[in-house]
Design a protein around this motif. Structure first.
Motif, mmCIF file in Angstrom:
data_model
loop_
_atom_site.group_PDB
_atom_site.id
_atom_site.type_symbol
_atom_site.label_atom_id
_atom_site.label_comp_id
_atom_site.label_asym_id
_atom_site.label_seq_id
_atom_site.Cartn_x
_atom_site.Cartn_y
_atom_site.Cartn_z
ATOM 1 N N THR A 63 0.771 -1.192 -0.134
ATOM 2 C CA THR A 63 0.021 -0.094 -0.027
ATOM 3 C C THR A 63 1.083 1.201 -0.049
ATOM 4 O O THR A 63 0.781 1.928 0.565
ATOM 5 C CB THR A 63 -0.729 -0.006 1.255
ATOM 6 O OG1 THR A 63 -0.234 -0.019 2.379
ATOM 7 C CG2 THR A 63 -1.807 -1.211 1.067
ATOM 8 N N ASN A 120 1.320 3.587 -2.190
ATOM 9 C CA ASN A 120 0.869 4.766 -2.942
ATOM 10 C C ASN A 120 -0.676 4.929 -2.444
ATOM 11 O O ASN A 120 -1.311 5.796 -3.215
ATOM 12 C CB ASN A 120 0.969 4.631 -4.215
ATOM 13 C CG ASN A 120 2.566 4.567 -4.759
ATOM 14 O OD1 ASN A 120 3.194 5.337 -4.402
ATOM 15 N ND2 ASN A 120 2.863 3.657 -5.620
ATOM 16 N N GLU A 176 -3.908 -0.614 -2.592
ATOM 17 C CA GLU A 176 -3.428 -1.865 -2.683
ATOM 18 C C GLU A 176 -2.833 -2.422 -3.964
ATOM 19 O O GLU A 176 -3.564 -2.139 -4.890
ATOM 20 C CB GLU A 176 -4.325 -3.210 -2.096
ATOM 21 C CG GLU A 176 -4.478 -3.010 -0.320
ATOM 22 C CD GLU A 176 -5.226 -4.267 -0.136
ATOM 23 O OE1 GLU A 176 -5.667 -5.078 -0.885
ATOM 24 O OE2 GLU A 176 -5.491 -4.382 1.049
ATOM 25 N N GLU A 177 -1.416 -3.081 -3.884
ATOM 26 C CA GLU A 177 -0.885 -3.318 -5.199
ATOM 27 C C GLU A 177 -0.549 -4.683 -5.076
ATOM 28 O O GLU A 177 0.329 -4.933 -4.271
ATOM 29 C CB GLU A 177 0.074 -2.170 -5.732
ATOM 30 C CG GLU A 177 -0.245 -0.664 -5.813
ATOM 31 C CD GLU A 177 1.132 -0.177 -6.187
ATOM 32 O OE1 GLU A 177 1.839 -0.167 -7.445
ATOM 33 O OE2 GLU A 177 1.466 0.517 -5.237
ATOM 34 N N GLN A 178 -0.816 -5.416 -6.045
ATOM 35 C CA GLN A 178 -0.303 -6.908 -6.156
ATOM 36 C C GLN A 178 1.045 -6.771 -6.988
ATOM 37 O O GLN A 178 0.903 -6.395 -7.939
ATOM 38 C CB GLN A 178 -1.218 -7.963 -6.854
ATOM 39 C CG GLN A 178 -0.546 -9.320 -6.751
ATOM 40 C CD GLN A 178 -0.243 -9.867 -5.738
ATOM 41 O OE1 GLN A 178 -1.252 -10.169 -4.942
ATOM 42 N NE2 GLN A 178 0.819 -10.287 -5.445
ATOM 43 N N VAL A 179 2.231 -7.319 -6.358
ATOM 44 C CA VAL A 179 3.357 -7.111 -7.020
ATOM 45 C C VAL A 179 4.424 -8.338 -6.656
ATOM 46 O O VAL A 179 3.912 -9.089 -5.754
ATOM 47 C CB VAL A 179 4.312 -5.747 -6.658
ATOM 48 C CG1 VAL A 179 3.494 -4.464 -7.091
ATOM 49 C CG2 VAL A 179 4.365 -5.885 -4.840
ATOM 50 N N THR A 225 7.629 -7.947 -11.244
ATOM 51 C CA THR A 225 6.096 -8.034 -11.584
ATOM 52 C C THR A 225 5.859 -8.042 -13.133
ATOM 53 O O THR A 225 4.943 -8.782 -13.562
ATOM 54 C CB THR A 225 5.253 -6.566 -11.160
ATOM 55 O OG1 THR A 225 5.675 -6.694 -9.702
ATOM 56 C CG2 THR A 225 3.852 -6.653 -11.261
#
Length: 618
Positions: free
Chosen positions: A123, A125, A128-131, A158
């Motif tokens: 998180t 930024n 939630e980001e999946q990386v 990614t």
């Protein structure tokens, strides 16, 4: 040079000082790390290496796991940069802490970890980001071997994971097809294309974003996909492959979808009809642009390092654990006057050192084998036999197991500095000697002046004038930056403080220009002789005389000092520093000889040598 990720997006520059500036401006004294200049050497070295690297890196230091990172890692932090610098790691990655904390603790206990394609939900930024990331945790150890920090080398994979998943999906679709799909699977690359049997016509291209798509057949495909200067080479490769009618591979430059130059690795296979004739060619191509750029960057880096080593005046060597020379930098070979490295390869390094330096070298090797860096200074000859004085640093080169596997030695030629230190020691000794003589001279001048003065006021003025003359003589004795001087002026200025009576000191000789060293030397000689005469010789009474004369005959310079009328001369029991100064140092200035003769009737001094300048009429 600008770097791009797998999608062709710009990700950074090879030259950036942003984090280095933040490190310099950061108030480290308010953090658990304290002032930066007080950091342990392993932390300073690791931070310097990290800041110089183009690969994303971060360091977790100490019990609080203080978070430090470089420019490339700032992209990983997103909006948390730059406030993350110097914070505890738990505050930097709170959403990941439960996953990372056990691994971090185990690393601080001495374990190392490496993960590939590790999924994470960040998180950074505000959402939630999946990386996916590749990263490796390595313990940082202090000089005693204790773990004091953690080095994390990471990279965002990614794009690669997503691309891999997309490719896997496409592969599954291809496996469900017949004939053409089987050939496509065999090609096993990213971009798909089909060509006519003779390769003159492209029938379709699925460029996958990095090369242009083509839906309609075209015979001008080379003009669209290749640069003019590359077409002939690619055409020749294709013609040879078509003649063999066998699958083939080739790697070449290509025009990317955005018009820039890139590189692809292509594999093509022929698809045959029922009669065995080639109906068309199918292929897949992978974007290898980043690999080519990385290779080129590596070449540039290697060329840069070779240039650094070649231009450095330090002698940089790598030794094996037996202290035998395995490598010597090009610049080191120059300063050590090594014409052929094979002449020193495999030689025991401590044998290069002499005297105490040999003992120090062996002790430094023993320390490096134990994992401890050390330094020393000593004499070692070059391969041509020229004596040099070196400042040496010896450090262990650690292997992946944390144990020394080789030894690094960096030697710097400080011969000139050593000579300057020795010259300074001589100068200090000379200044001490001259101070004593100056005080004796002042006492003699004052005594003789007052003895001859008719009134106290006359004596006071005469003493002041002669002490001022002594000051002018001191200027000549200590000044070494003038280029030349007239011998008559040198003698006059040097003898002026001792002229207590006009008829007691005389000199004569032709006009002669001396070099700066010769002028200084002769001033020293006249000063020493006059001081001695005032204390013990012809100028110590009221009747003695001093005569100076110089001449140039057959290209040789000669200077005479003759005393008469003074107390009987008795040779000294031992020679003091003043005598050595006159007979050795001054003689060296004239590249000749100097001799003191203790004649009972009066001291005599003779100096011969090479004149340094022009000679004229007296």
């Amino acid at each position: 040079m600008t770097l791009y990720d797998a999608r062709g997006a710009e990700v950074g520059s090879t030259v950036s000082m942003h984090m280095a500036d933040l490190f310099r401006r950061h108030d480290w004294a308010s953090t658990p790390l304290g002032k930066r200049e007080a950091w342990p050497s392993v932390l300073r070295t690791t931070v310097d290496m990290m800041l110089a690297s183009l690969h994303p890196m971060c360091v977790l230091w100490g019990p609080r796991r203080i978070f430090l990172y470089n420019d490339s890692y700032a992209d990983v932090l997103g909006a948390r940069h730059p406030s993350a610098l110097g914070l505890p790691t738990e505050d930097v990655w709170p959403e990941l802490w439960d996953e990372l904390a056990p691994l971090i603790d185990r690393t601080f206990r001495g374990e190392s970890f490496a993960f590939r394609d590790q999924p994470l939900v960040m998180t950074r930024n505000g959402f939630e980001e999946q990386v996916w990331y590749d990263f490796a945790y390595s313990p940082l150890r202090d000089e005693r071997g204790g773990v004091v920090g953690l080095l994390n080398v990471t990279s965002d994979c990614t794009a690669r994971v997503i691309a891999q998943r997309e490719r896997d999906t496409a592969t599954e679709r291809l496996r469900a097809s017949e004939g053409r799909l089987a050939a496509l699977v065999e090609a096993s690359s990213d971009s798909l294309y089909s060509m006519s049997p003779d390769w003159r016509e492209v029938r379709a291209v699925q460029g996958r974003g990095f090369i242009p798509d083509t839906d309609a057949p075209s015979v001008r495909w080379m003009d669209e996909y290749l640069f003019p200067e590359d077409q002939a080479e690619v055409r020749e490769t294709i013609q040879q492959a078509v003649a063999r009618t066998e699958p083939f591979e080739m790697e070449h430059r290509v025009r990317l979808a955005d018009g820039s130059a890139g590189w692809i690795f292509s594999r093509a296979v022929p698809v045959r009809d029922e009669e065995g004739r080639i109906a068309e060619w199918f292929g897949m191509a992978a974007d290898v642009t980043e690999r080519h750029r990385a290779v080129e960057q590596l070449r540039e880096s290697e060329a840069f390092m070779r240039g650094v080593l070649a231009s450095s005046n330090d002698c940089i060597k790598v030794l094996d654990l037996d202290a035998k020379v395995a490598f010597m930098s090009e610049g080191g070979q120059k300063v050590m006057e090594v014409s052929d490295f094979n002449a020193v390869a495999g030689c025991p390094w401590p044998d290069f050192w002499q005297g105490e330096g040999n003992v120090a070298a062996r002790e430094a090797i023993a320390s490096a084998r134990g994992g401890v860096a050390s330094c020393f200074q000593g004499y070692a000859d070059t391969m041509k036999g020229n004596r040099r004085y070196w400042d040496v640093q010896v450090s262990p080169i650690m292997g992946t197991d944390g144990k020394p596997e080789r030894i690094l030695s960096i030697s710097r030629d400080i011969t000139d500095l050593k000579a300057a230190e020795e010259a300074r020691a001589v100068l200090v000794q000379e200044l001490a000697h001259r101070m004593k003589n100056s005080l004796a001279m002042v006492q003699a001048i004052v005594t003789q002046t007052l003895r001859q003065a008719r009134t106290m006021e006359e004596g006071r003025m005469a003493v002041g004038q002669r002490l001022s003359a002594l000051g002018r003589a001191q200027d000549i004795l200590t000044r070494s930056n003038f280029t030349e001087a007239d011998i008559n002026e040198v003698v006059a200025a040097a003898i002026e403080p001792h002229r207590v009576a006009e008829d007691r000191i005389s000199w004569s000789g032709p006009h002669l220009i001396l070099t700066s060293q010769q002028a200084l030397g002769l001033s020293l000689a006249v000063h020493e002789l006059a001081t001695n005469a005032a204390k013990y010789g012809a100028l110590s009474n009221e009747a003695g005389r001093v005569t100076m004369a110089w001449r140039v005959e057959a290209g040789m310079f000669a200077f005479d000092w003759v005393e008469a009328g003074g107390p009987p001369v008795v040779p000294p029991g031992s020679r003091g520093f003043g005598s050595k100064l006159i007979e050795r140092i001054v003689a060296a200035y004239f590249e000749g000889e100097a001799r003191l003769d203790f004649d009972p009737s009066g001291l005599r001094f003779k100096l011969t040598g090479v004149p340094g300048g022009t000679v004229g009429e007296a």
